[in-house]
Motif scaffolding. Structure first.
Motif, short mmCIF file in Angstrom:
data_model
loop_
_atom_site.label_atom_id
_atom_site.label_comp_id
_atom_site.label_asym_id
_atom_site.label_seq_id
_atom_site.Cartn_x
_atom_site.Cartn_y
_atom_site.Cartn_z
N PRO A 242 -21.16 -12.55 -11.65
CA PRO A 242 -21.30 -11.55 -12.72
C PRO A 242 -20.02 -11.42 -13.55
O PRO A 242 -18.92 -11.45 -13.01
N MET A 243 -20.22 -11.32 -14.85
CA MET A 243 -19.10 -11.24 -15.78
C MET A 243 -19.45 -10.25 -16.88
O MET A 243 -20.57 -10.24 -17.38
N ALA A 244 -18.49 -9.41 -17.24
CA ALA A 244 -18.70 -8.43 -18.31
C ALA A 244 -18.59 -9.11 -19.67
O ALA A 244 -18.01 -10.18 -19.81
N SER A 245 -19.19 -8.48 -20.67
CA SER A 245 -19.05 -8.91 -22.06
C SER A 245 -18.87 -7.67 -22.92
O SER A 245 -18.82 -6.55 -22.40
N LYS A 246 -18.84 -7.84 -24.22
CA LYS A 246 -18.68 -6.70 -25.14
C LYS A 246 -19.81 -5.69 -25.00
O LYS A 246 -19.62 -4.51 -25.25
N THR B 239 -23.20 -14.95 -15.08
CA THR B 239 -24.03 -14.01 -14.32
C THR B 239 -25.23 -14.72 -13.71
O THR B 239 -25.58 -14.50 -12.55
N MET B 240 -25.87 -15.60 -14.49
CA MET B 240 -27.02 -16.36 -13.98
C MET B 240 -26.62 -17.27 -12.82
O MET B 240 -27.42 -17.56 -11.94
N ASN B 241 -25.36 -17.71 -12.83
CA ASN B 241 -24.87 -18.60 -11.77
C ASN B 241 -24.34 -17.82 -10.57
O ASN B 241 -23.70 -18.39 -9.69
N GLY B 242 -24.57 -16.50 -10.55
CA GLY B 242 -24.18 -15.70 -9.41
C GLY B 242 -22.76 -15.17 -9.46
O GLY B 242 -22.26 -14.64 -8.48
N ASP C 212 -28.50 -9.22 -10.30
CA ASP C 212 -28.83 -10.19 -9.24
C ASP C 212 -29.07 -11.59 -9.78
O ASP C 212 -30.00 -12.28 -9.36
N GLY C 213 -28.28 -12.00 -10.75
CA GLY C 213 -28.38 -13.35 -11.29
C GLY C 213 -29.51 -13.57 -12.27
O GLY C 213 -29.74 -14.70 -12.69
N LYS C 214 -30.22 -12.51 -12.63
CA LYS C 214 -31.33 -12.65 -13.58
C LYS C 214 -31.03 -11.86 -14.85
O LYS C 214 -30.62 -10.71 -14.78
N LEU C 215 -31.27 -12.48 -15.98
CA LEU C 215 -31.11 -11.79 -17.26
C LEU C 215 -32.38 -10.99 -17.55
O LEU C 215 -33.47 -11.34 -17.09
N PRO C 216 -32.25 -9.93 -18.34
CA PRO C 216 -33.46 -9.20 -18.75
C PRO C 216 -34.40 -10.14 -19.51
O PRO C 216 -33.96 -11.09 -20.16
N PRO C 217 -35.70 -9.92 -19.41
CA PRO C 217 -36.65 -10.80 -20.10
C PRO C 217 -36.50 -10.72 -21.62
O PRO C 217 -36.05 -9.72 -22.17
N ILE C 218 -36.89 -11.79 -22.27
CA ILE C 218 -36.88 -11.88 -23.73
C ILE C 218 -38.26 -11.48 -24.23
O ILE C 218 -39.28 -11.89 -23.67
N ASP C 219 -38.31 -10.69 -25.31
CA ASP C 219 -39.59 -10.36 -25.94
C ASP C 219 -40.09 -11.58 -26.70
O ASP C 219 -39.36 -12.13 -27.54
N VAL C 220 -41.30 -11.98 -26.39
CA VAL C 220 -41.88 -13.18 -27.02
C VAL C 220 -43.27 -12.84 -27.54
O VAL C 220 -44.12 -12.34 -26.80
N MET C 221 -43.49 -13.13 -28.82
CA MET C 221 -44.82 -12.96 -29.41
C MET C 221 -45.66 -14.18 -29.04
O MET C 221 -45.18 -15.31 -29.12
N VAL C 222 -46.90 -13.93 -28.63
CA VAL C 222 -47.81 -15.03 -28.34
C VAL C 222 -48.96 -14.94 -29.34
O VAL C 222 -49.60 -13.91 -29.47
N VAL C 223 -49.15 -16.03 -30.09
CA VAL C 223 -50.18 -16.10 -31.12
C VAL C 223 -51.14 -17.22 -30.75
O VAL C 223 -50.72 -18.34 -30.42
N ARG C 224 -52.40 -16.91 -30.79
CA ARG C 224 -53.44 -17.90 -30.48
C ARG C 224 -53.85 -18.58 -31.78
O ARG C 224 -54.17 -17.94 -32.76
N LEU D 78 -19.30 -4.87 -16.24
CA LEU D 78 -19.33 -5.66 -15.01
C LEU D 78 -20.32 -5.07 -14.03
O LEU D 78 -21.07 -5.79 -13.38
N GLU D 79 -20.39 -3.74 -13.96
CA GLU D 79 -21.34 -3.08 -13.06
C GLU D 79 -22.78 -3.44 -13.41
O GLU D 79 -23.60 -3.71 -12.54
N SER D 80 -23.10 -3.45 -14.70
CA SER D 80 -24.44 -3.83 -15.13
C SER D 80 -24.74 -5.28 -14.80
O SER D 80 -25.82 -5.62 -14.33
N ALA D 81 -23.76 -6.15 -15.04
CA ALA D 81 -23.94 -7.57 -14.74
C ALA D 81 -24.16 -7.78 -13.24
O ALA D 81 -24.99 -8.60 -12.83
N GLN D 82 -23.44 -7.03 -12.42
CA GLN D 82 -23.60 -7.15 -10.97
C GLN D 82 -24.98 -6.70 -10.51
O GLN D 82 -25.53 -7.23 -9.55
N SER D 83 -25.54 -5.73 -11.19
CA SER D 83 -26.85 -5.20 -10.79
C SER D 83 -28.01 -6.13 -11.17
O SER D 83 -29.14 -5.91 -10.75
#
Length: 129
Positions: A44-48, A39-42, A59-71, A52-57
């Motif tokens: 789109p491919m379905a998975s479990k 999907t990232m390579n343009g 646009d080659g970008k995966l949803p963001p990952i939640d990342v904790m930032v600690v100072r 496929l419709e979601s992958a096509q929507s």
């Protein structure tokens, strides 16, 4: 796709893959990772867990990952506990492109060392080395 922790966060930040720490070993489905990379390579491919419709929507970008930032000592440290398959797809892309500064789409969650300790327990002393 959004998590309960970040569904109200709209800002997406890109962080170099090499700066994100993954303290917990993931359990992975390689077919799901293959679909994400495709999907990232343009191509789109379905998975479990993604039609496929979601992958096509995407646009080659995966949803963001939640990342904790600690100072800690005036420096930001980034920790990811979820998004295992997305993280591995980004890792595969970085290796394919030989890019040590490959950027990952993230939603940053500000956290304290005390909050991080709830995830990593006594190994927190090793988290800032």
């Amino acid at each position: 796709m959004s998590s309960i922790q970040t569904h109200n966060l709209q800002r997406i930040t890109e962080i170099p893959l090499s700066q994100i720490r993954r303290p917990i070993m993931p359990v992975l489905d390689t077919q799901k990772i293959d679909a994400m990379v495709s999907t990232m390579n343009g191509i789109p491919m379905a998975s479990k867990t993604c039609s496929l419709e979601s992958a096509q929507s995407m646009d080659g970008k995966l949803p963001p990952i939640d990342v904790m930032v600690v100072r800690h000592n005036d420096e930001n440290y980034y920790f990811a506990f979820g998004g295992c398959h997305r993280f591995q797809a980004y890792d595969r892309q970085a290796k394919d492109k030989d890019d040590s500064n490959y950027l990952v789409r993230c939603k940053l969650i500000p956290a304290t060392e005390r909050q991080l300790k709830m995830y990593v327990g006594g190994s927190i002393d090793n988290m800032f080395n």
